[in-house]
Structure formats: C-alpha cells, structure tokens
Write a protein that holds these residues in place. Structure first.
Motif, PDB file in Angstrom:
ATOM      1  N   LEU A  91       0.883  -1.360  -0.061  1.00  0.00           N
ATOM      2  CA  LEU A  91       0.010  -0.109  -0.089  1.00  0.00           C
ATOM      3  C   LEU A  91       0.912   1.243   0.048  1.00  0.00           C
ATOM      4  CD1 LEU A  91      -2.845  -1.039   2.477  1.00  0.00           C
ATOM      5  CD2 LEU A  91      -2.896  -0.719   0.013  1.00  0.00           C
ATOM      6  N   GLU A  92       2.002   1.238   0.727  1.00  0.00           N
ATOM      7  CA  GLU A  92       2.911   2.177   0.607  1.00  0.00           C
ATOM      8  C   GLU A  92       3.750   2.489  -0.673  1.00  0.00           C
ATOM      9  OE1 GLU A  92       5.438   2.710   4.227  1.00  0.00           O
ATOM     10  OE2 GLU A  92       4.511   1.272   5.171  1.00  0.00           O
ATOM     11  N   LYS A  93       4.172   1.354  -0.997  1.00  0.00           N
ATOM     12  CA  LYS A  93       4.966   1.371  -2.502  1.00  0.00           C
ATOM     13  C   LYS A  93       5.275   0.061  -2.593  1.00  0.00           C
ATOM     14  CE  LYS A  93       8.997   3.096  -4.902  1.00  0.00           C
ATOM     15  NZ  LYS A  93       8.069   3.939  -5.961  1.00  0.00           N
ATOM     16  N   PRO A  94       4.557  -0.493  -3.735  1.00  0.00           N
ATOM     17  CA  PRO A  94       4.925  -2.021  -4.193  1.00  0.00           C
ATOM     18  C   PRO A  94       6.366  -2.008  -4.538  1.00  0.00           C
ATOM     19  CG  PRO A  94       3.106  -0.901  -5.654  1.00  0.00           C
ATOM     20  CD  PRO A  94       3.725   0.317  -4.724  1.00  0.00           C
ATOM     21  N   MET A  95       6.943  -3.133  -3.842  1.00  0.00           N
ATOM     22  CA  MET A  95       8.358  -3.528  -4.231  1.00  0.00           C
ATOM     23  C   MET A  95       8.699  -4.639  -5.216  1.00  0.00           C
ATOM     24  SD  MET A  95      10.045  -1.937  -1.705  1.00  0.00           S
ATOM     25  CE  MET A  95       9.038  -0.448  -2.095  1.00  0.00           C
ATOM     26  N   ARG A  96       9.473  -4.070  -6.471  1.00  0.00           N
ATOM     27  CA  ARG A  96       9.890  -5.077  -7.291  1.00  0.00           C
ATOM     28  C   ARG A  96      11.372  -5.656  -6.681  1.00  0.00           C
ATOM     29  NH1 ARG A  96      12.707  -4.873 -12.564  1.00  0.00           N
ATOM     30  NH2 ARG A  96      11.397  -6.276 -13.984  1.00  0.00           N
ATOM     31  N   VAL A  97      11.187  -7.042  -6.773  1.00  0.00           N
ATOM     32  CA  VAL A  97      12.418  -7.896  -6.278  1.00  0.00           C
ATOM     33  C   VAL A  97      12.954  -8.613  -7.484  1.00  0.00           C
ATOM     34  CG1 VAL A  97      12.941  -9.524  -4.609  1.00  0.00           C
ATOM     35  CG2 VAL A  97      11.290  -7.816  -3.956  1.00  0.00           C
ATOM     36  N   ALA A  98      14.268  -8.615  -7.789  1.00  0.00           N
ATOM     37  CA  ALA A  98      14.586  -9.501  -8.774  1.00  0.00           C
ATOM     38  C   ALA A  98      15.286 -10.828  -8.235  1.00  0.00           C
ATOM     39  CB  ALA A  98      15.845  -8.734  -9.579  1.00  0.00           C
ATOM     40  N   PHE A  99      15.231 -11.837  -8.955  1.00  0.00           N
ATOM     41  CA  PHE A  99      15.702 -13.195  -8.731  1.00  0.00           C
ATOM     42  C   PHE A  99      16.115 -14.023  -9.759  1.00  0.00           C
ATOM     43  CE2 PHE A  99      11.348 -13.874  -9.556  1.00  0.00           C
ATOM     44  CZ  PHE A  99      11.212 -15.098 -10.164  1.00  0.00           C
ATOM     45  N   LEU A 100      16.821 -14.953  -9.602  1.00  0.00           N
ATOM     46  CA  LEU A 100      17.070 -15.770 -10.631  1.00  0.00           C
ATOM     47  C   LEU A 100      16.224 -16.720 -11.121  1.00  0.00           C
ATOM     48  CD1 LEU A 100      19.466 -17.068 -12.542  1.00  0.00           C
ATOM     49  CD2 LEU A 100      20.033 -18.660 -10.685  1.00  0.00           C
ATOM     50  N   GLY A 101      15.668 -16.658 -12.236  1.00  0.00           N
ATOM     51  CA  GLY A 101      14.391 -17.064 -12.820  1.00  0.00           C
ATOM     52  C   GLY A 101      14.761 -18.431 -13.688  1.00  0.00           C
ATOM     53  N   PRO A 102      13.856 -18.935 -14.269  1.00  0.00           N
ATOM     54  CA  PRO A 102      12.537 -18.454 -14.480  1.00  0.00           C
ATOM     55  C   PRO A 102      11.574 -18.744 -13.116  1.00  0.00           C
ATOM     56  CG  PRO A 102      12.680 -20.622 -15.502  1.00  0.00           C
ATOM     57  CD  PRO A 102      14.109 -20.096 -15.072  1.00  0.00           C
ATOM     58  N   GLU A 103      10.256 -18.522 -13.321  1.00  0.00           N
ATOM     59  CA  GLU A 103       9.614 -18.919 -11.835  1.00  0.00           C
ATOM     60  C   GLU A 103       9.671 -20.332 -11.563  1.00  0.00           C
ATOM     61  OE1 GLU A 103       5.882 -17.591 -13.328  1.00  0.00           O
ATOM     62  OE2 GLU A 103       6.090 -15.565 -12.166  1.00  0.00           O
ATOM     63  N   GLY A 104       9.570 -20.592 -10.396  1.00  0.00           N
ATOM     64  CA  GLY A 104       9.689 -22.016  -9.797  1.00  0.00           C
ATOM     65  C   GLY A 104      11.081 -22.142  -9.268  1.00  0.00           C
ATOM     66  N   GLY A 116       7.189 -11.634   1.395  1.00  0.00           N
ATOM     67  CA  GLY A 116       6.020 -11.881   1.370  1.00  0.00           C
ATOM     68  C   GLY A 116       5.531 -11.723   0.081  1.00  0.00           C
ATOM     69  N   HIS A 117       4.304 -12.395  -0.289  1.00  0.00           N
ATOM     70  CA  HIS A 117       3.693 -12.529  -1.414  1.00  0.00           C
ATOM     71  C   HIS A 117       2.752 -11.288  -2.042  1.00  0.00           C
ATOM     72  CE1 HIS A 117       3.982 -16.796  -0.357  1.00  0.00           C
ATOM     73  NE2 HIS A 117       3.747 -16.959  -1.378  1.00  0.00           N
ATOM     74  N   SER A 118       2.969 -10.370  -1.504  1.00  0.00           N
ATOM     75  CA  SER A 118       2.580  -9.032  -2.119  1.00  0.00           C
ATOM     76  C   SER A 118       3.769  -8.250  -2.931  1.00  0.00           C
ATOM     77  CB  SER A 118       1.882  -7.969  -0.996  1.00  0.00           C
ATOM     78  OG  SER A 118       0.782  -8.553  -0.512  1.00  0.00           O
ATOM     79  N   ALA A 119       4.779  -8.813  -2.825  1.00  0.00           N
ATOM     80  CA  ALA A 119       5.989  -7.897  -3.488  1.00  0.00           C
ATOM     81  C   ALA A 119       5.870  -8.402  -4.829  1.00  0.00           C
ATOM     82  CB  ALA A 119       7.346  -8.404  -2.836  1.00  0.00           C
ATOM     83  N   ASP A 120       6.299  -7.655  -5.994  1.00  0.00           N
ATOM     84  CA  ASP A 120       6.325  -8.136  -7.421  1.00  0.00           C
ATOM     85  C   ASP A 120       7.838  -8.789  -7.524  1.00  0.00           C
ATOM     86  OD1 ASP A 120       6.363  -8.264 -10.090  1.00  0.00           O
ATOM     87  OD2 ASP A 120       6.511  -6.112 -10.253  1.00  0.00           O
ATOM     88  N   SER A 121       7.814  -9.903  -7.601  1.00  0.00           N
ATOM     89  CA  SER A 121       8.986 -10.628  -7.815  1.00  0.00           C
ATOM     90  C   SER A 121       9.108 -10.775  -9.352  1.00  0.00           C
ATOM     91  CB  SER A 121       9.146 -12.325  -7.273  1.00  0.00           C
ATOM     92  OG  SER A 121       7.835 -12.810  -7.798  1.00  0.00           O
ATOM     93  N   ALA A 122      10.606 -10.396  -9.980  1.00  0.00           N
ATOM     94  CA  ALA A 122      10.877 -10.306 -11.225  1.00  0.00           C
ATOM     95  C   ALA A 122      11.997 -11.347 -11.508  1.00  0.00           C
ATOM     96  CB  ALA A 122      11.305  -8.887 -11.619  1.00  0.00           C
ATOM     97  N   PRO A 123      11.514 -12.477 -12.225  1.00  0.00           N
ATOM     98  CA  PRO A 123      12.564 -13.340 -12.716  1.00  0.00           C
ATOM     99  C   PRO A 123      13.842 -12.883 -13.821  1.00  0.00           C
ATOM    100  CG  PRO A 123      10.808 -13.807 -14.096  1.00  0.00           C
ATOM    101  CD  PRO A 123      10.297 -12.574 -12.913  1.00  0.00           C
ATOM    102  N   MET A 124      15.063 -13.328 -13.597  1.00  0.00           N
ATOM    103  CA  MET A 124      16.138 -12.771 -14.359  1.00  0.00           C
ATOM    104  C   MET A 124      16.633 -13.946 -14.847  1.00  0.00           C
ATOM    105  SD  MET A 124      16.183  -9.393 -14.228  1.00  0.00           S
ATOM    106  CE  MET A 124      14.407  -9.138 -13.714  1.00  0.00           C
ATOM    107  N   ASN A 125      17.364 -13.898 -16.113  1.00  0.00           N
ATOM    108  CA  ASN A 125      18.073 -15.043 -16.667  1.00  0.00           C
ATOM    109  C   ASN A 125      19.366 -15.549 -16.120  1.00  0.00           C
ATOM    110  OD1 ASN A 125      15.994 -15.188 -18.766  1.00  0.00           O
ATOM    111  ND2 ASN A 125      17.088 -13.513 -19.926  1.00  0.00           N
ATOM    112  N   THR A 126      20.079 -14.571 -15.557  1.00  0.00           N
ATOM    113  CA  THR A 126      21.304 -14.888 -14.708  1.00  0.00           C
ATOM    114  C   THR A 126      21.458 -14.058 -13.591  1.00  0.00           C
ATOM    115  OG1 THR A 126      22.584 -13.031 -16.068  1.00  0.00           O
ATOM    116  CG2 THR A 126      22.431 -15.247 -16.969  1.00  0.00           C
TER     117      THR A 126
END
Length: 364
Positions: A91-104, A116-126
């Motif tokens: 609600l304050e500010k959506p967080m974008r979190v990068a991680f080694l992807g893809p999903e799963g 937590g599950h309200s953060a926007d998780s963004a998959p990266m290739n490396t």
C-alpha cells in the motif's frame, strides 16, 4: 439441535466475532501504513523516500516471536505477520524484487519468504542480471544464493560482489528439498535429467544409485529445467515444490537430496544502508597480498576486539598485485564502536577493503 451442534455453534460464533475484530484491526494497521508513507514522502521527498526498512521489520518479527504465547508456533505467527507487513508495504509502495528465474526456483521461494507474496517478484536469466537490475534501480531489491550447507559457498555470487557496488540489507535461510519431476509419472522413460549444477551436486549419491547412466543436462536454474521437462516426455528435472504446480509436473521421487538437513543461505541486495536492529551481521570483501602471516593479520583484530566471525572464504583475486580475496561475515553492525575500530585497522593493512553491508540476522 443436538448437544454437539449447540456446542459447535457457540464456538463458531466466537470465531466469527474474533474474525471481525481481526479484520477491523488489519484495516486499521493498513491505514497506519498509508499514513507512514505520507509522512515519509512529505519529509524525505517522493523520489528519495525509503519505504522498506529491514531493521524495523526484523525488530517487529522478533517481538512477535517473543510475545507469542501459543498454541501457534513462534515462526508460524511470525510468517503470518510478515505477510501482513507485505500487504501493508504494498500500500505504501509496491516493491519489485529481482531473482534468478524463471519462475519456480528456490531463489523465488526465498524472495517470497523474505518479502511476502505482495511483492512483485521479477525473474532474471542470470545472477549478473539480478545485480545489474538492482544497481540500475530497475528493481528495489535482489535475492541471490550465497552458500549451501552441502556444497559450500556460491563462488559466482562472491565474484559479482567485486564487480558491482551493491549493499547487503538482509539474509535468510531456506531448507532445500529436491524432487525428481516428470511430465507423466504413469510410464516414465527418463533419458536425461535437467537441473542446475548445484542441484546435481546436492543429489549426487542418490542419482548414482538410481539413475547412473542417465544424461545430466546443466541449465541456468531449476525453474528452467522444470520448464524443459514439461516439454520433453523423455526427461526429468530436479526442482522444488513450487515447480510442480507451476509447470504441471508429477513428482516421481521426493526429497532426493543427499543431506536431509540441506539448506541454502540467501542474501538480499539493495542500494541502501541499513541501521542497527540490535542483532546484526556485517559482510566485507578484502584483498590482500600473499605474504607470511597475511591471514593472521586479517583475523587478529577480530579476536582483540571480541568480535565473532561467522564465515570466512578465500578466493583468488585474479587481478593486479592482489593475490587473495577474503569474504568475511561477522557479528555486529558497522555503526558499533568495536566494529568501526576493526574496519579501520583492516583498511590500513589491506590492499582494498569493501564493506558489503550490515544487516539484521535472519529471523525466519
């Protein structure tokens, strides 16, 4: 109504009443979070306002566990509060979190556990892309593996800390359970297995005993391996629970890791410095020349000032006159006087010292 139905009705009415109170309090907490955002934007500026404070979150979660009286376990209550904080932070500010992807991947699982599950998780290739995304400000935070209890340090992550100017603002530990996944478990014909090289290493003995002649296909992540297995009926993948539903795979064998207590420690990357939480760790990188007593001269100040080391790793520096690079974790925060003295002594005696960050010890 029977006697049992009457007794159950009383209890269910109590639950309904408690649920209403919880719901009201959750919304009150959310309104407070919105007001916190307004205050930060007013005094820090809309662009410079820092909404996620790792030290504050760690303090809240520790208090949750300290005051818990049961019957819910301490860590389960803390996980509930982490999700509440995740929703309120969004609600304050959506967080974008990068991680080694893809999903799963396990790294995504670690990101969800920490933010937590309200953060926007963004998959990266490396892993390199995770570091670049955070350094450029395209992601607020990044999640990277740093060490596994079976296979040791993630050396590629250490090397990336040399290249990028990022801070560590948190850590967490995740139990790692590997499953052998296939597209159809009814009649599996396995000619190849996809997985990250670390996962193959963590399941080496089991694979040698059960599939000694099957081809090992190395991929950038277990998520990628699961995705390939979902498209290749004559293959299997080593991955975690998240990949099962995500890629609609069947579990042929569960928990194939060689060590049942297998776990991985992850670090949280950011561009921000973190204040003291009361129970912290500090990480540094040091480069020193190869000379007699080099290691002793690095470690002696920690002993003299009463600071406990939690990890030390040696890597070839690989450039210029530097011979070795030391990655060191130790207890305490860089703002503490004893830690400041140690850092000053190390800086004067080493070729280069890089403070990677001080951050709260993992709560969950």
């Amino acid at each position: 109504m029977t006697e049992q139905e009457q007794a159950l009705k009383v209890l269910r009415d109590q639950i309904d009443s408690i649920d209403q109170q919880i719901h009201r309090l959750l919304n009150e907490r959310a309104k407070c979070a919105q007001q916190v955002a307004e205050v930060k934007q007013k005094y820090q500026g809309e662009q410079d306002a820092v909404f996620y404070r790792p030290e504050r979150e760690a303090q809240v979660l520790r208090r949750v566990m300290e005051r818990n009286e049961g019957p819910l376990p301490d860590k389960e209550v803390a996980r509930l509060f982490r999700e509440i904080m995740s929703v309120c932070l969004a609600l304050e500010k959506p967080m974008r979190v990068a991680f080694l992807g893809p999903e799963g991947t396990f790294t995504q699982q670690a990101a969800l556990k920490h933010f937590g599950h309200s953060a926007d998780s963004a998959p990266m290739n490396t892993l390199d892309q995770v570091f670049r995304e955070v350094e450029a400000g395209a992601a607020h935070y990044g999640v990277v593996p740093i060490e596994n209890s079976t296979e040791g340090m993630a050396t590629h992550t250490l090397d990336l800390f040399k290249r990028f100017n990022l801070r560590i603002c948190g850590e967490l530990e995740l139990p790692i359970h590997h499953h052998l996944l296939v597209k159809d478990s009814a009649e599996p014909v396995i000619k190849r297995i996809y997985a990250h090289q670390e996962s193959f290493a963590q399941c080496r003995s089991w694979l040698e005993a059960h599939y000694p002649d099957v081809e090992h296909c190395f991929v950038n992540s277990n998520g990628e391996g699961a995705k390939r297995a979902s498209e290749d009926p004559q293959s299997a993948a080593i991955a975690g629970e998240m990949a099962v539903e995500l890629y609609q795979l069947d579990v042929l064998e569960r928990n194939i890791e060689d060590q049942p207590d297998n776990s991985t420690r992850f670090l949280i990357l950011s561009n921000q410095e973190v204040g003291p939480s009361g129970d912290d760790k500090t990480s540094i990188l040091m480069c020193a020349r190869d000379k007699p007593g080099a290691l002793y001269s690095l470690l002696e100040p920690f002993h003299r000032h009463g600071i406990s080391l939690t990890r030390i790793e040696t890597r070839p520096a690989g450039q210029g006159g530097w011979s070795y690079m030391f990655y060191i974790d130790f207890e305490g925060h860089a703002d503490e006087p004893a830690v400041q003295k140690v850092l000053e002594e190390l800086e004067s005696s080493s070729v280069e010292l890089k403070l990677l960050g001080s951050y709260p010890k993992a709560v969950l």
